[in-house]
Design a protein around this motif. Structure first.
Motif, PDB file in Angstrom:
ATOM      1  N   ALA A   1     -17.943   7.604  -7.967  1.00  9.84           N
ATOM      2  CA  ALA A   1     -17.204   7.794  -6.716  1.00  9.84           C
ATOM      3  C   ALA A   1     -15.727   7.499  -6.935  1.00  9.84           C
ATOM      4  O   ALA A   1     -15.339   6.849  -7.903  1.00  9.84           O
ATOM      5  N   ARG A   2     -14.897   7.957  -6.007  1.00 10.59           N
ATOM      6  CA  ARG A   2     -13.468   7.665  -6.001  1.00 10.59           C
ATOM      7  C   ARG A   2     -13.209   6.711  -4.841  1.00 10.59           C
ATOM      8  O   ARG A   2     -13.282   7.092  -3.678  1.00 10.59           O
ATOM      9  N   TYR A   3     -12.918   5.450  -5.160  1.00 12.25           N
ATOM     10  CA  TYR A   3     -12.813   4.411  -4.149  1.00 12.25           C
ATOM     11  C   TYR A   3     -11.400   4.324  -3.581  1.00 12.25           C
ATOM     12  O   TYR A   3     -10.407   4.512  -4.284  1.00 12.25           O
ATOM     13  N   ASP A   4     -11.312   3.998  -2.294  1.00 10.32           N
ATOM     14  CA  ASP A   4     -10.027   3.721  -1.662  1.00 10.32           C
ATOM     15  C   ASP A   4     -10.197   2.475  -0.797  1.00 10.32           C
ATOM     16  O   ASP A   4     -11.252   2.272  -0.183  1.00 10.32           O
ATOM     17  N   CYS A   5      -9.168   1.654  -0.770  1.00 16.85           N
ATOM     18  CA  CYS A   5      -9.273   0.344  -0.131  1.00 16.85           C
ATOM     19  C   CYS A   5      -8.654   0.349   1.270  1.00 16.85           C
ATOM     20  O   CYS A   5      -7.424   0.435   1.427  1.00 16.85           O
ATOM     21  N   ALA A   6      -9.503   0.238   2.282  1.00 16.92           N
ATOM     22  CA  ALA A   6      -9.022   0.204   3.660  1.00 16.92           C
ATOM     23  C   ALA A   6      -8.272  -1.087   3.959  1.00 16.92           C
ATOM     24  O   ALA A   6      -7.398  -1.105   4.829  1.00 16.92           O
ATOM     25  N   MET A   7      -8.585  -2.164   3.245  1.00 16.40           N
ATOM     26  CA  MET A   7      -7.867  -3.415   3.470  1.00 16.40           C
ATOM     27  C   MET A   7      -6.401  -3.277   3.053  1.00 16.40           C
ATOM     28  O   MET A   7      -5.494  -3.724   3.763  1.00 16.40           O
TER      29      MET A   7
ATOM     30  N   TYR B   1      -4.715  -1.044   5.638  1.00 16.00           N
ATOM     31  CA  TYR B   1      -4.467  -1.729   6.902  1.00 16.00           C
ATOM     32  C   TYR B   1      -3.328  -2.733   6.764  1.00 16.00           C
ATOM     33  O   TYR B   1      -2.549  -2.925   7.705  1.00 16.00           O
ATOM     34  N   ALA B   2      -3.191  -3.364   5.602  1.00 13.36           N
ATOM     35  CA  ALA B   2      -2.080  -4.288   5.389  1.00 13.36           C
ATOM     36  C   ALA B   2      -0.743  -3.570   5.560  1.00 13.36           C
ATOM     37  O   ALA B   2       0.187  -4.098   6.178  1.00 13.36           O
ATOM     38  N   ALA B   3      -0.656  -2.338   5.033  1.00 13.15           N
ATOM     39  CA  ALA B   3       0.571  -1.548   5.199  1.00 13.15           C
ATOM     40  C   ALA B   3       0.756  -1.144   6.656  1.00 13.15           C
ATOM     41  O   ALA B   3       1.878  -1.118   7.174  1.00 13.15           O
ATOM     42  N   PHE B   4      -0.355  -0.829   7.326  1.00  5.39           N
ATOM     43  CA  PHE B   4      -0.300  -0.429   8.735  1.00  5.39           C
ATOM     44  C   PHE B   4       0.183  -1.584   9.613  1.00  5.39           C
ATOM     45  O   PHE B   4       1.064  -1.419  10.464  1.00  5.39           O
TER      46      PHE B   4
ATOM     47  N   ALA C   1       1.789  -4.226   8.639  1.00  2.83           N
ATOM     48  CA  ALA C   1       3.156  -4.514   8.194  1.00  2.83           C
ATOM     49  C   ALA C   1       3.603  -5.940   8.487  1.00  2.83           C
ATOM     50  O   ALA C   1       4.731  -6.175   8.932  1.00  2.83           O
ATOM     51  N   VAL C   2       2.705  -6.903   8.222  1.00  2.40           N
ATOM     52  CA  VAL C   2       3.070  -8.312   8.335  1.00  2.40           C
ATOM     53  C   VAL C   2       3.477  -8.792   6.940  1.00  2.40           C
ATOM     54  O   VAL C   2       2.656  -8.813   6.023  1.00  2.40           O
ATOM     55  N   ALA C   3       4.736  -9.143   6.787  1.00  2.00           N
ATOM     56  CA  ALA C   3       5.251  -9.527   5.474  1.00  2.00           C
ATOM     57  C   ALA C   3       4.653 -10.850   5.015  1.00  2.00           C
ATOM     58  O   ALA C   3       4.390 -11.757   5.821  1.00  2.00           O
ATOM     59  N   ARG C   4       4.405 -10.957   3.724  1.00  2.00           N
ATOM     60  CA  ARG C   4       3.982 -12.219   3.149  1.00  2.00           C
ATOM     61  C   ARG C   4       5.123 -13.220   3.202  1.00  2.00           C
ATOM     62  O   ARG C   4       6.292 -12.849   3.276  1.00  2.00           O
ATOM     63  N   ALA C   5       4.767 -14.497   3.153  1.00  2.00           N
ATOM     64  CA  ALA C   5       5.776 -15.547   3.254  1.00  2.00           C
ATOM     65  C   ALA C   5       6.808 -15.458   2.138  1.00  2.00           C
ATOM     66  O   ALA C   5       7.976 -15.792   2.337  1.00  2.00           O
ATOM     67  N   ASN C   6       6.365 -14.995   0.963  1.00  2.00           N
ATOM     68  CA  ASN C   6       7.295 -14.885  -0.159  1.00  2.00           C
ATOM     69  C   ASN C   6       8.096 -13.589  -0.138  1.00  2.00           C
ATOM     70  O   ASN C   6       8.907 -13.331  -1.033  1.00  2.00           O
TER      71      ASN C   6
ATOM     72  N   TRP D   1      -2.682  -9.624   3.603  1.00  2.00           N
ATOM     73  CA  TRP D   1      -4.040  -9.103   3.802  1.00  2.00           C
ATOM     74  C   TRP D   1      -4.610  -9.627   5.115  1.00  2.00           C
ATOM     75  O   TRP D   1      -4.248 -10.711   5.577  1.00  2.00           O
ATOM     76  N   HIS D   2      -5.537  -8.876   5.700  1.00  2.00           N
ATOM     77  CA  HIS D   2      -6.216  -9.284   6.931  1.00  2.00           C
ATOM     78  C   HIS D   2      -7.717  -9.143   6.729  1.00  2.00           C
ATOM     79  O   HIS D   2      -8.176  -8.186   6.107  1.00  2.00           O
ATOM     80  N   LYS D   3      -8.476 -10.081   7.253  1.00  2.00           N
ATOM     81  CA  LYS D   3      -9.928  -9.979   7.191  1.00  2.00           C
ATOM     82  C   LYS D   3     -10.393  -8.787   8.025  1.00  2.00           C
ATOM     83  O   LYS D   3      -9.731  -8.384   8.984  1.00  2.00           O
ATOM     84  N   LEU D   4     -11.559  -8.255   7.672  1.00  2.00           N
ATOM     85  CA  LEU D   4     -12.094  -7.097   8.388  1.00  2.00           C
ATOM     86  C   LEU D   4     -12.283  -7.400   9.871  1.00  2.00           C
ATOM     87  O   LEU D   4     -11.972  -6.559  10.728  1.00  2.00           O
ATOM     88  N   GLU D   5     -12.789  -8.587  10.180  1.00  2.00           N
ATOM     89  CA  GLU D   5     -13.018  -8.913  11.594  1.00  2.00           C
ATOM     90  C   GLU D   5     -11.712  -8.938  12.386  1.00  2.00           C
ATOM     91  O   GLU D   5     -11.694  -8.602  13.572  1.00  2.00           O
TER      92      GLU D   5
END
Length: 204
Positions: A141-147, A150-153, A155-160, A166-170
Motif C-alpha cells: 500500500a501507499r501510506y499517507d499520514c492524516a496526523m 492535520y498538524a499543518a491544517f 497550524a499550531v506552531a511548536r514551542a521551538n 501534533w494532535h491526538k486523534l481524539e
C-alpha cells in the motif's frame, strides 16, 4: 472473526498545490475525500516495541462503510498496559484468526491503494513487523499520514518554532464535531475519515 464488505480498485496519489501548509492540507483532504478508492485504517496492538503485534485492524472506505474488520490472535499474551489502552484481552482474541489466516483478505483491501492512517508510521511499522514475525510480506500500500496533514491544517506552531504541533486523534476529530473512536480499530479508522472529510469541507 472476519467481517468484510464489497469494494473495488485503487486510488491515485492526491495532488496538492505548493505554498501555505493549511491550504495544502485542505487540497490534499479534498482529493482524498473525492476518491472512492481511498481507505482509512487503524490498528490496535500489544504495544509499540519491536516484538509487538497487531491484534485488531479495520479498513473503512470513503463512504464510511467498514470494508474489513477483525481481531487477531497474537503469539504472546497481551500485556496489561496494552489492555488498559484498548480493552482487548486474551479472552477476546482466543478464537480470533492469526495474522497468517487473515492476511490474504487484508491484502485484498490494502494492496495498491492509498491508505490513510492517523500516525501512519506507527501503524505501518507494527503491521510490517507483525507480518515479518510470520514470514509474510506486508501489504503493498501507499501510506499517507492524516496526523501530519492535520498538524499543518491546525497550524499550531511548536514551542521551538520548528514545524507544527501534533494532535491526538481524539482532539482532531472533536474539532469537526465528531466523537473519538475510543482506541478500537473500526471506530478510530472512522474517526480518521471524519478528520479528512472535515478538513476537506473547511475554507482554505
Amino acid at each position: 472473526r472476519l467481517r468484510v464488505a464489497r469494494g473495488v480498485g485503487a486510488t491515485p496519489d492526491p495532488a496538492a498545490p505548493r505554498g501555505d501548509p493549511r491550504a495544502e492540507a485542505i487540497a490534499w483532504a479534498r482529493a482524498v475525500a473525492a476518491d472512492p478508492n481511498a481507505v482509512y485504517i487503524d490498528t490496535e496492538t500489544t504495544g509499540c516495541a519491536a516484538h509487538d503485534e497487531v491484534i485488531e485492524i479495520a479498513v473503512v472506505g470513503n463512504d464510511g462503510v467498514a470494508l474489513f474488520e477483525t481481531l487477531l490472535r497474537p503469539a504472546r499474551p497481551i500485556p496489561p498496559a496494552a489492555i488498559a489502552v484498548h480493552g482487548i484481552a486474551d479472552a477476546d482474541v482466543a478464537h480470533a484468526p492469526t495474522l497468517p489466516e487473515g492476511v490474504a483478505e487484508l491484502r485484498r483491501w490494502l494492496d495498491g491503494r492509498v491508505v490513510v492512517v492517523y500516525n501512519a508510521p506507527f501503524d505501518r511499522r507494527l503491521l510490517a513487523q507483525s507480518c515479518e514475525r510470520y514470514g509474510l510480506s506486508a501489504p503493498l500500500a501507499r501510506y499517507d499520514c492524516a496526523m501530519r496533514r492535520y498538524a499543518a491544517f491546525a497550524a499550531v506552531a511548536r514551542a521551538n518554532g520548528r514545524g507544527h504541533r501534533w494532535h491526538k486523534l481524539e482532539q482532531a476529530v472533536r474539532t469537526f464535531g465528531q466523537p473519538p473512536g475510543g482506541h478500537r480499530a473500526a471506530a478510530d479508522a472512522l474517526a480518521t475519515r471524519h478528520v479528512v472529510h472535515g478538513m476537506a469541507a473547511a475554507e482554505a
